[in-house]
Design a protein around this motif. Structure first.
Motif, PDB file in Angstrom:
ATOM      1  N   TYR A  80       0.848  -1.307   0.054  1.00 18.85           N
ATOM      2  CA  TYR A  80       0.082  -0.044   0.010  1.00 18.85           C
ATOM      3  C   TYR A  80       1.046   1.128  -0.001  1.00 18.85           C
ATOM      4  O   TYR A  80       1.670   1.376   0.872  1.00 18.85           O
ATOM      5  N   THR A  81       0.734   2.087  -1.054  1.00 17.80           N
ATOM      6  CA  THR A  81       1.928   3.105  -1.308  1.00 17.80           C
ATOM      7  C   THR A  81       1.146   4.512  -1.088  1.00 17.80           C
ATOM      8  O   THR A  81      -0.056   4.439  -1.016  1.00 17.80           O
ATOM      9  N   TYR A  82       1.890   5.415  -0.509  1.00 14.62           N
ATOM     10  CA  TYR A  82       1.658   6.871  -0.275  1.00 14.62           C
ATOM     11  C   TYR A  82       1.019   7.259  -1.477  1.00 14.62           C
ATOM     12  O   TYR A  82      -0.283   8.184  -1.291  1.00 14.62           O
ATOM     13  N   ASN A  83       1.611   7.274  -2.662  1.00 16.40           N
ATOM     14  CA  ASN A  83       1.173   8.014  -3.865  1.00 16.40           C
ATOM     15  C   ASN A  83       0.034   7.389  -4.655  1.00 16.40           C
ATOM     16  O   ASN A  83      -0.693   8.112  -5.102  1.00 16.40           O
ATOM     17  N   ARG A  84      -0.091   5.820  -4.499  1.00 13.99           N
ATOM     18  CA  ARG A  84      -1.015   5.373  -5.791  1.00 13.99           C
ATOM     19  C   ARG A  84      -1.815   4.311  -5.075  1.00 13.99           C
ATOM     20  O   ARG A  84      -2.390   3.431  -5.874  1.00 13.99           O
ATOM     21  N   GLY A  85      -1.814   4.144  -3.681  1.00 11.59           N
ATOM     22  CA  GLY A  85      -2.962   3.111  -3.223  1.00 11.59           C
ATOM     23  C   GLY A  85      -1.965   1.683  -3.343  1.00 11.59           C
ATOM     24  O   GLY A  85      -0.741   1.421  -3.332  1.00 11.59           O
ATOM     25  N   VAL A  86      -2.638   0.647  -3.730  1.00 16.77           N
ATOM     26  CA  VAL A  86      -2.461  -0.657  -3.789  1.00 16.77           C
ATOM     27  C   VAL A  86      -1.553  -0.830  -5.349  1.00 16.77           C
ATOM     28  O   VAL A  86      -1.813  -0.511  -6.318  1.00 16.77           O
ATOM     29  N   VAL A  87      -0.306  -1.079  -5.120  1.00 10.99           N
ATOM     30  CA  VAL A  87       0.399  -1.634  -6.001  1.00 10.99           C
ATOM     31  C   VAL A  87       1.463  -3.091  -5.937  1.00 10.99           C
ATOM     32  O   VAL A  87       1.724  -3.186  -4.780  1.00 10.99           O
ATOM     33  N   SER A  88       1.701  -3.565  -7.017  1.00 11.08           N
ATOM     34  CA  SER A  88       2.302  -4.900  -6.841  1.00 11.08           C
ATOM     35  C   SER A  88       3.556  -4.715  -7.551  1.00 11.08           C
ATOM     36  O   SER A  88       3.650  -4.125  -8.674  1.00 11.08           O
ATOM     37  N   TYR A  89       4.745  -5.161  -7.096  1.00  5.30           N
ATOM     38  CA  TYR A  89       6.038  -5.259  -7.457  1.00  5.30           C
ATOM     39  C   TYR A  89       6.509  -6.630  -7.790  1.00  5.30           C
ATOM     40  O   TYR A  89       6.452  -7.675  -6.965  1.00  5.30           O
ATOM     41  N   LEU A  90       7.372  -6.730  -8.819  1.00  5.61           N
ATOM     42  CA  LEU A  90       8.049  -8.071  -9.168  1.00  5.61           C
ATOM     43  C   LEU A  90       9.428  -7.808  -8.834  1.00  5.61           C
ATOM     44  O   LEU A  90       9.870  -6.727  -9.395  1.00  5.61           O
TER      45      LEU A  90
END
Length: 239
Positions: free
Chosen positions: A25-35
């Motif tokens: 859960y990121t400050y800038n864009r909400g939920v983000v998934s990373y590889l």
């Protein structure tokens, strides 16, 4: 485009032999998934894995591409160094449980700085406190503010609370009208801050019953919410 942001780890799963997919859960864009490619491959990589413990608070630099389902992290460091959250067995069981709940209910890929600040502050509080047995109850109740179904306290003195409508009512309507101890606990928790949690005295049976009620409340208001798989282990460790 390189972007810097703060992020809280919600989940991680192994992908292929040496990769991880980490949801944050990121400050800038909400939920983000990373590889994270090759992060499990070497000793150097394994040291990086330590950053991605559940609910860790990070500062990351990502190579962001719009309309891409998996983003890539180019640099990472801890934003908050926890003292006990991952080493205290009871706190770590809370972490596992709440991370699973958050991973299930947080879906929006858009900025919500109020929610981020709530998560950030709550986990810092848990890390520093020694009396925290009711933390998860107040955390989940307050989370409903950000999800859009916090109890309407207009008629807070009424004798029933209806889980489906989220309102206090004067008459018992059906199975979802709660009263008794769970109603009393709900009224005690409404509006208080984490620092006042020690004024709410509950035994393990009361705590478990109220948690079951809260999870049912989530199910009724979030169509695809399912009880966390970690709930059984959590109840065994915590109670």
């Amino acid at each position: 485009m390189l972007v810097k942001t703060n992020a809280i780890v919600l989940s991680k799963i192994k992908y292929r032999d040496n990769d991880l997919i980490v949801k944050c859960y990121t400050y800038n864009r909400g939920v983000v998934s990373y590889l994270l490619r090759g992060v499990l491959k070497s000793n150097r990589g394994n040291s990086k894995v330590a950053y991605y413990q559940l609910l860790s608070q990070l500062q990351i630099e990502e190579r962001y591409k719009a309309n891409q389902s998996l983003q890539y992290i180019t640099d990472v460091k801890l934003d908050v160094v926890y003292k006990s959250l991952h080493t205290n067995i009871i706190k770590s069981s809370i972490v596992m449980f709440l991370a699973e709940v958050l991973s299930s209910v947080l879906k929006e890929e858009e900025e919500n700085t109020l929610l981020y600040s709530y998560l950030e502050t709550a986990f810092k509080w848990l890390d520093h406190e020694q009396e925290f047995s009711n933390f998860h109850l107040l955390f989940l109740l307050n989370l409903t503010k950000h999800l859009g179904f916090y109890p309407d306290d207009t008629n807070v003195d009424a004798n029933y609370f209806h889980l489906s409508t989220g309102q206090f009512e004067t008459i018992k309507r059906d199975y979802y009208s709660i009263s008794g101890e769970n109603l009393t606990i709900l009224k005690q928790l409404l509006g208080i801050k984490f620092d006042a949690l020690n004024t709410v005295k509950l035994n393990s049976k009361q705590r478990q019953s109220f948690l079951s009620m809260l999870l049912l409340y989530f199910e009724l208001h979030l169509g695809d919410f399912k009880k966390p798989k970690s709930l059984v282990i959590f109840n065994q460790v915590f109670n």
